[in-house]
Design a protein around this motif. Structure first.
Motif, PDB file in Angstrom:
ATOM      1  N   GLY A  68       0.790  -1.228   0.000  1.00 51.18           N
ATOM      2  CA  GLY A  68       0.000   0.000   0.000  1.00 51.18           C
ATOM      3  C   GLY A  68       0.816   1.269   0.000  1.00 51.18           C
ATOM      4  N   GLU A  69       2.125   1.150  -0.063  1.00 51.92           N
ATOM      5  CA  GLU A  69       2.983   2.333  -0.073  1.00 51.92           C
ATOM      6  C   GLU A  69       2.867   3.050  -1.413  1.00 51.92           C
ATOM      7  OE1 GLU A  69       7.713   3.463   0.662  1.00 51.92           O
ATOM      8  OE2 GLU A  69       7.003   1.386   0.894  1.00 51.92           O
ATOM      9  N   GLU A  70       2.775   4.376  -1.379  1.00 52.47           N
ATOM     10  CA  GLU A  70       2.733   5.153  -2.621  1.00 52.47           C
ATOM     11  C   GLU A  70       4.138   5.284  -3.185  1.00 52.47           C
ATOM     12  OE1 GLU A  70       0.434   9.079  -3.890  1.00 52.47           O
ATOM     13  OE2 GLU A  70       2.310   9.580  -2.862  1.00 52.47           O
ATOM     14  N   MET A  71       4.299   4.879  -4.447  1.00 52.35           N
ATOM     15  CA  MET A  71       5.585   4.951  -5.101  1.00 52.35           C
ATOM     16  C   MET A  71       5.477   5.964  -6.234  1.00 52.35           C
ATOM     17  SD  MET A  71       6.820   2.767  -3.105  1.00 52.35           S
ATOM     18  CE  MET A  71       8.469   3.029  -3.733  1.00 52.35           C
ATOM     19  N   ARG A  72       6.272   6.999  -6.160  1.00 58.19           N
ATOM     20  CA  ARG A  72       6.193   8.101  -7.119  1.00 58.19           C
ATOM     21  C   ARG A  72       7.192   7.893  -8.253  1.00 58.19           C
ATOM     22  NH1 ARG A  72       6.551  13.939  -5.054  1.00 58.19           N
ATOM     23  NH2 ARG A  72       5.427  14.254  -7.032  1.00 58.19           N
ATOM     24  N   VAL A  73       6.695   8.009  -9.492  1.00 58.94           N
ATOM     25  CA  VAL A  73       7.520   7.822 -10.684  1.00 58.94           C
ATOM     26  C   VAL A  73       7.405   9.063 -11.555  1.00 58.94           C
ATOM     27  CG1 VAL A  73       7.948   6.434 -12.733  1.00 58.94           C
ATOM     28  CG2 VAL A  73       7.167   5.331 -10.624  1.00 58.94           C
ATOM     29  N   LEU A  74       8.543   9.619 -11.923  1.00 63.03           N
ATOM     30  CA  LEU A  74       8.591  10.778 -12.812  1.00 63.03           C
ATOM     31  C   LEU A  74       8.908  10.311 -14.228  1.00 63.03           C
ATOM     32  CD1 LEU A  74       8.692  13.867 -13.344  1.00 63.03           C
ATOM     33  CD2 LEU A  74      11.121  13.785 -12.701  1.00 63.03           C
ATOM     34  N   VAL A  75       8.154  10.829 -15.202  1.00 63.22           N
ATOM     35  CA  VAL A  75       8.347  10.484 -16.606  1.00 63.22           C
ATOM     36  C   VAL A  75       8.645  11.765 -17.390  1.00 63.22           C
ATOM     37  CG1 VAL A  75       7.365   9.389 -18.653  1.00 63.22           C
ATOM     38  CG2 VAL A  75       6.743   8.553 -16.372  1.00 63.22           C
ATOM     39  N   PRO A  76       9.922  12.125 -17.552  1.00 65.20           N
ATOM     40  CA  PRO A  76      10.260  13.297 -18.369  1.00 65.20           C
ATOM     41  C   PRO A  76      10.035  12.999 -19.857  1.00 65.20           C
ATOM     42  CG  PRO A  76      12.073  12.670 -16.897  1.00 65.20           C
ATOM     43  CD  PRO A  76      11.118  11.536 -16.933  1.00 65.20           C
ATOM     44  N   GLY A  77       9.726  14.034 -20.620  1.00 67.20           N
ATOM     45  CA  GLY A  77       9.465  13.840 -22.039  1.00 67.20           C
ATOM     46  C   GLY A  77       8.261  12.942 -22.249  1.00 67.20           C
TER      47      GLY A  77
END
Length: 414
Positions: free
Chosen positions: A173-182
């Protein structure tokens, strides 16, 4: 500036504006207006540049020649008419993108010439119009079932790597943040979100942002919109049927997928989109160690100076965070014309418009990534890499293909 998959229409103006209102900045306003106008001009320019000039050239042939080619089995003039019909179908998508963009920014469809701040008609250059044409065509790669072959090489491996890395933490249940540049038209952002991550896309191009907002938030349903991705191209064809191949978009409808996930009680993350220069926004102190992962697909070769990108990725990754990359090294500034995507930016701008550029080999990229605080843990060998095109007609007599690099690097803990 951000856009959210789940926002309501009445929230869209606020979500597009965010902390920065592009209409308040003259340079940003000009770039935005040019993008909007390029979609307005799609129908007229596509007809003019595709069929009108070809009809003129056709009739310039000796009369006995064009008359022969006008008859079956050639029927060249009939084919021009069919291409015109296909252009109108594509233009319906361009018009829809324009309408949602104008609504998002609170702009009138027919601005009053006496109010220059609102006057966006006829602001697009030929370069802007070409970007609108290529963006419409890009829906084939990102949002059609026929484009899946390209996504299987570029998008699906990234999602698998993220799932392998974070499966247990997601399950807890942990929130995992992913950044997608472009982020482009948002397909990778959507797929990462659908896998249960909190996905944040970043894109500098208003052409891409306007189109991604439409496909993510405003399409009527799965396979609801027709697209003729190759209709405007007349070379390397085996048949006219190939040229006039129709696909339906989106192959997966974001809203329907979200509802199905809720019904089936399967994980579905959150999704947002930022509109800004990647380096400028994500080197900001507010983004320091804010993300668990960064996913770059066909992105790092857009950097005039890759060191800036790596610095930014390292800055916004948490300790031991991972960077997953897939893409070629088609350096966008190889011709030496290091011009910003946003003309008129200051010389001291530290983003895409920063002076200077350099092209590196893959070996040099690996060396640089490791020297700048990462450990490359997975690296696909050249002989094992599948090839893929980029918005490539699989039936074309010309097949430019990539063998994109794929690797995963981990940020070293301090």
């Amino acid at each position: 500036m951000a856009s959210d998959l789940q926002h309501r229409d009445d929230e869209e103006v606020r979500s597009w504006s965010g902390d920065f209102d592009p209409l308040s900045d003259p340079d940003e306003r000009r770039v935005l207006f040019a993008a909007l106008d390029s979609y307005r001009q799609y129908r007229r320019t596509a007809h003019m540049n595709t069929t009108h000039r070809r009809r003129q050239a056709f009739y310039a042939l000796p009369s006995s020649h064009w008359q022969m080619l006008a008859e079956p089995p050639f029927s060249i003039l009939d084919n021009f008419n069919r291409v015109d019909d296909a252009i109108d179908v594509n233009a319906d998508i361009a018009d829809a993108i324009l309408a949602t963009g104008l609504a998002a920014f609170g702009l009138p469809a027919n601005p009053d010439a006496e109010e220059p701040r609102q006057y966006w008609h006829d602001t697009a250059t030929s370069s802007d119009v070409n970007k609108a044409h290529s963006t419409i065509r890009q829906f084939y790669r990102d949002w059609s079932s026929e484009g899946k072959a390209e996504r299987e090489v570029c998008v699906e491996p990234v999602v698998r790597d993220l799932q392998d890395e974070f499966r247990e933490r997601l399950a807890s249940g942990e929130e995992m943040r992913v950044l997608v540049p472009g982020a482009g038209l948002g397909r990778l952002v959507f797929e990462v979100c659908q896998a249960g991550f909190a996905a944040e896309g970043n894109e500098i191009s208003y052409h891409q942002l306007l189109a991604s907002s439409w496909v993510l938030n405003h399409t009527a349903g799965p396979r609801h919109h027709a697209l003729y991705p190759f209709a405007l191209h007349f070379s390397n064809l085996l048949s006219r049927e190939q040229q006039l191949r129709k696909v339906m978009i989106p192959d997966t409808h974001p809203g329907v997928a979200m509802i199905e996930a809720q019904t089936n009680q399967t994980p579905f993350g959150t999704m947002g989109m930022s509109a800004a220069d990647f380096v400028v926004l994500y080197k900001n102190p507010s983004n320091k160690e804010a993300f668990d992962a960064v996913a770059t697909v066909f992105f790092i070769d857009t950097a005039p100076n890759l060191i800036r990108y790596i610095e930014t990725i390292r800055h916004c990754l948490k300790p031991n965070g991972v960077w997953v990359n897939v893409g070629p090294l088609l350096w966008h500034f190889e011709d030496g014309s290091n011009r910003s995507h946003r003309e008129g930016e200051r010389d001291d701008h530290q983003g895409i418009g920063e002076p200077g550029n350099v092209e590196l080999t893959e070996d040099e990229v690996f060396c640089l990534v490791e020297r700048m605080g990462f450990c490359i843990e997975k690296r696909q060998q050249v002989d094992d890499r599948p090839m893929c095109g980029y918005i490539q007609d699989p039936q074309s007599m010309l097949q430019p293909l990539y063998k994109p690099s794929r690797w995963l690097a981990r940020k070293k803990s301090q």
